[in-house]
Design a protein around this motif. Structure first.
Motif, PDB file in Angstrom:
ATOM      1  N   UNK A   1      62.243  86.978  85.832  1.00 45.02           N
ATOM      2  CA  UNK A   1      62.004  86.057  84.809  1.00 45.02           C
ATOM      3  C   UNK A   1      62.413  86.294  83.323  1.00 45.02           C
ATOM      4  N   UNK A   2      61.806  87.504  82.641  1.00 43.46           N
ATOM      5  CA  UNK A   2      62.251  87.586  81.603  1.00 43.46           C
ATOM      6  C   UNK A   2      61.999  89.311  81.577  1.00 43.46           C
ATOM      7  N   UNK A   3      62.768  89.808  80.397  1.00 42.55           N
ATOM      8  CA  UNK A   3      62.602  91.264  80.174  1.00 42.55           C
ATOM      9  C   UNK A   3      61.400  91.562  79.168  1.00 42.55           C
ATOM     10  N   UNK A   4      60.748  92.596  79.315  1.00 45.74           N
ATOM     11  CA  UNK A   4      59.923  92.877  78.202  1.00 45.74           C
ATOM     12  C   UNK A   4      60.737  93.433  77.032  1.00 45.74           C
ATOM     13  N   UNK A   5      59.909  93.306  75.758  1.00 48.46           N
ATOM     14  CA  UNK A   5      60.619  94.087  74.624  1.00 48.46           C
ATOM     15  C   UNK A   5      61.010  95.483  74.976  1.00 48.46           C
ATOM     16  N   UNK A   6      62.124  95.667  74.424  1.00 49.60           N
ATOM     17  CA  UNK A   6      62.519  97.263  74.524  1.00 49.60           C
ATOM     18  C   UNK A   6      63.486  97.577  75.690  1.00 49.60           C
ATOM     19  N   UNK A   7      63.472  96.660  76.576  1.00 47.62           N
ATOM     20  CA  UNK A   7      63.986  97.146  78.093  1.00 47.62           C
ATOM     21  C   UNK A   7      65.448  96.934  77.850  1.00 47.62           C
TER      22      UNK A   7
ATOM     23  N   UNK B   1      68.928 103.873  69.265  1.00 44.42           N
ATOM     24  CA  UNK B   1      68.655 105.218  70.289  1.00 44.42           C
ATOM     25  C   UNK B   1      69.537 106.065  70.197  1.00 44.42           C
ATOM     26  N   UNK B   2      68.834 107.446  69.880  1.00 46.43           N
ATOM     27  CA  UNK B   2      69.770 108.558  69.990  1.00 46.43           C
ATOM     28  C   UNK B   2      69.758 109.004  71.372  1.00 46.43           C
ATOM     29  N   UNK B   3      68.837 109.267  71.885  1.00 47.73           N
ATOM     30  CA  UNK B   3      68.740 109.731  73.388  1.00 47.73           C
ATOM     31  C   UNK B   3      67.663 109.471  74.092  1.00 47.73           C
TER      32      UNK B   3
END
Length: 450
Positions: free
Chosen positions: A355-361, A426-428
Motif C-alpha cells: 500500500x505505502x512505503x514507510x519513511x526512509x525505506x 547514505x554513506x553505507x
C-alpha cells in the motif's frame, strides 16, 4: 484461549485414506484399540477409532472421548509451564536447579539442560522401575538419588532423562507454591480447553495391555500413580484434547511466540540420529522429508502415544493406543499428516500489492555490495530483505530511526545501521561491522583492508 475460526472437515475421499492407514496399523501391529485425530488450523477435522479391546472383561470399541495414557507427551506440557515462568521473568533458562530446589540432587544442572535432555543426568531415577511402581514424594525421590552421578558431561550430547522432568516439576511447584498437577491445570489445561486431559483416568478410559507374541492373547498391564515422577509421564488424554495442544504449537494463542519459538528450536542432538532428529525445549523435532515436525512420542505400561504437527501448514495428528509395543507412533501420525497434505494441499494466501512505503525505506532499496558481491535490498510490505543471487538472504524489521533488527540467518538479532554523511545522504550500511556500499569497495567508506 482465543477461539479459532472453523475449518472445513476433511473431504470424504481423504477420510477413506486416513481410515485405511489406521486400520492397517491396528491390524498389522495387533493393537487392542486405537484412537486417532487430525488437526488443521486449530480445529479437529477428522477422527477415527479401531479395535474392540478397551477395558478388561469388556468387548467394545473406543470412542473419540476414550482416554488413553499419554506417557512422555506429558513432558511437552511440563516444558510449557517452565517456559511460561521464563517468559514472565520468574525463571531463567541459565538458572541452576540448586537455585530453586536446594534440597535435591544435581544442583548444578541448568533449566535449559534439563528441558533439552542435555544436562547429562541418568535416564531413569534410582530405585524400582518407576513406571511400574507406586510413586513416592519428591523428598523420597531426592533421597534415593542423593548419591547419583552424571552419566555424561553437561552439554556433551542429547541423553533422554525422565529424571530431569521430575526435577523440573519440582521447580514449578517451588515457584508457584502449588502441586504440579494443579499448576498445570490452572495455567495450561483449562485455558486451552483441554478438559479431558487429567492426572488420573476418568471414565471412559482404556486399560493398558501387552499382547502375547505367540498367541495374540492380552495381558493386563499395571496402572500406577507416579508421584514425584508425574511431570515426566503421568497424564491421561484424548486425541481431540491433544489436538488443542498441537494447535498451540503451530499457532500460539496462550503462550507467546517467543516461548513456542524457543521450544521448537533445536537445543540438543544425538549423533546416532545422523541429523534426522533433534530436541528442543520439551519438544522433539524429527525431519520428515521436506518438513520438520514438532511433538513427542510416549509410552507407559500398556500404552503408546504420538502427537506431531507440521507448524508451517498447521496440520497435525495424534495417535493413542492401549498396547505395550509394536505400533509406530512416530510413523503413523506422520502418515496421517502427509495424507492430508497430499490430498488437500494448503492454499497459500493471495499476494496483495504494497500500500505505502514507510519513511526512509525507498532510499534503502536497490543494489548494495559486500566487497564485490552484489546484494539486492527489497521490501515486501512488512520487512526489508537483503539477498544475493543464488546466495544468502537476510530479513530485517524496523527498530528505530535508521536502525533495523535482523530476523533470519547469520544476521538474526544483529542491527542494521544506516550510516549517513553530513549532508544526510547514505554513506553505507553497517551490519555488525560489515560494510555494504553502493559501489564495490567504495573508497569514501572506511572498509578495513579495502
Amino acid at each position: 484461549m482465543t477461539s479459532q475460526p472453523q475449518t472445513p472437515p476433511i473431504l470424504p475421499s481423504t477420510a477413506v485414506h486416513l481410515q485405511a492407514a489406521i486400520a492397517a496399523a491396528q491390524a498389522g501391529s495387533r493393537v487392542p484399540s486405537l484412537s486417532a485425530a487430525v488437526v488443521r488450523d486449530g480445529n479437529v477435522v477428522w477422527s477415527g477409532v479401531r479395535g474392540t479391546a478397551v477395558r478388561e472383561g469388556e468387548d467394545r470399541r473406543p470412542t473419540p472421548d476414550t482416554q488413553y495414557r499419554i506417557g512422555s507427551l506429558t513432558k511437552m506440557l511440563t516444558a510449557a509451564l517452565v517456559m511460561q515462568l521464563v517468559d514472565e521473568g520468574v525463571l531463567d533458562l541459565a538458572d541452576t536447579v540448586g537455585k530453586h530446589v536446594p534440597e535435591g540432587p544435581f544442583a548444578e544442572a541448568t533449566i535449559r539442560g534439563l528441558l533439552s535432555h542435555a544436562a547429562g543426568l541418568p535416564a531413569e531415577p534410582a530405585g524400582p522401575w518407576w513406571e511400574r511402581s507406586p510413586g513416592g514424594s519428591y523428598e523420597e525421590l531426592a533421597a534415593a538419588n542423593a548419591d547419583a552421578s552424571l552419566v555424561l558431561s553437561p552439554g556433551e550430547r542429547h541423553h533422554y532423562s525422565n529424571l530431569s522432568y521430575a526435577m523440573l516439576g519440582r521447580v514449578v511447584e517451588g515457584l508457584c507454591g502449588a502441586p504440579w498437577r494443579d499448576v498445570l491445570a490452572d495455567r495450561i489445561l483449562v485455558p486451552l480447553g483441554m478438559t479431558r486431559t487429567t492426572y488420573d483416568a476418568v471414565t471412559p478410559y482404556a486399560d493398558g495391555y501387552a499382547v502375547e507374541a505367540l498367541t495374540g492373547m492380552l495381558v493386563a498391564e499395571p496402572h500406577q500413580v507416579t508421584g514425584a515422577m508425574a511431570p515426566a509421564g503421568q497424564l491421561w488424554s484424548t486425541p481431540a484434547d491433544l489436538c488443542l495442544w498441537l494447535a498451540e504449537l503451530a499457532r500460539p494463542t496462550l503462550l507467546s511466540d517467543r516461548v513456542i519459538t524457543a521450544m521448537t528450536t533445536p537445543q540438543s542432538g544425538d549423533p546416532d540420529e545422523r541429523g534426522t532428529e533433534s530436541y528442543g525445549l520439551g519438544v522433539r523435532l524429527p525431519v520428515a522429508g521436506e518438513r520438520v515436525l514438532a511433538g513427542h512420542g510416549g509410552s507407559m505400561p500398556g500404552f503408546l502415544a504420538g502427537a506431531w504437527v507440521d507448524r508451517e501448514s498447521g496440520v497435525g495428528a495424534v495417535v493413542l493406543a492401549n498396547t505395550a509395543y509394536g505400533l509406530d507412533v512416530g510413523g503413523l501420525p506422520r502418515t496421517l499428516i502427509e495424507t492430508v497434505l497430499a490430498h488437500e494441499p494448503v492454499i497459500v494466501p493471495e499476494w496483495t500489492p504494497t500500500g505505502e512505503l514507510p519513511d526512509g525505506v525507498r532510499e534503502l532499496l536497490g543494489t548494495w555490495h559486500w566487497g564485490h558481491h552484489p546484494f539486492t535490498m527489497a521490501y515486501d510490505g512488512k520487512v526489508l530483505s537483503l539477498a544475493a543471487d543464488g546466495g544468502r538472504a537476510f530479513r530485517f524489521a524496523p527498530a528505530g530511526a535508521d536502525t533495523w533488527t535482523g530476523l533470519s540467518g547469520y544476521q538474526l538479532g544483529e542491527t542494521l545501521r544506516v550510516v549517513r554523511r553530513e549532508d544526510g545522504t547514505i554513506s553505507h550500511l553497517d551490519i555488525g561491522t560489515f560494510c555494504y556500499t553502493r559501489i564495490p569497495y567504495d573508497p569514501s567508506v572506511p572498509i578495513p583492508g579495502a
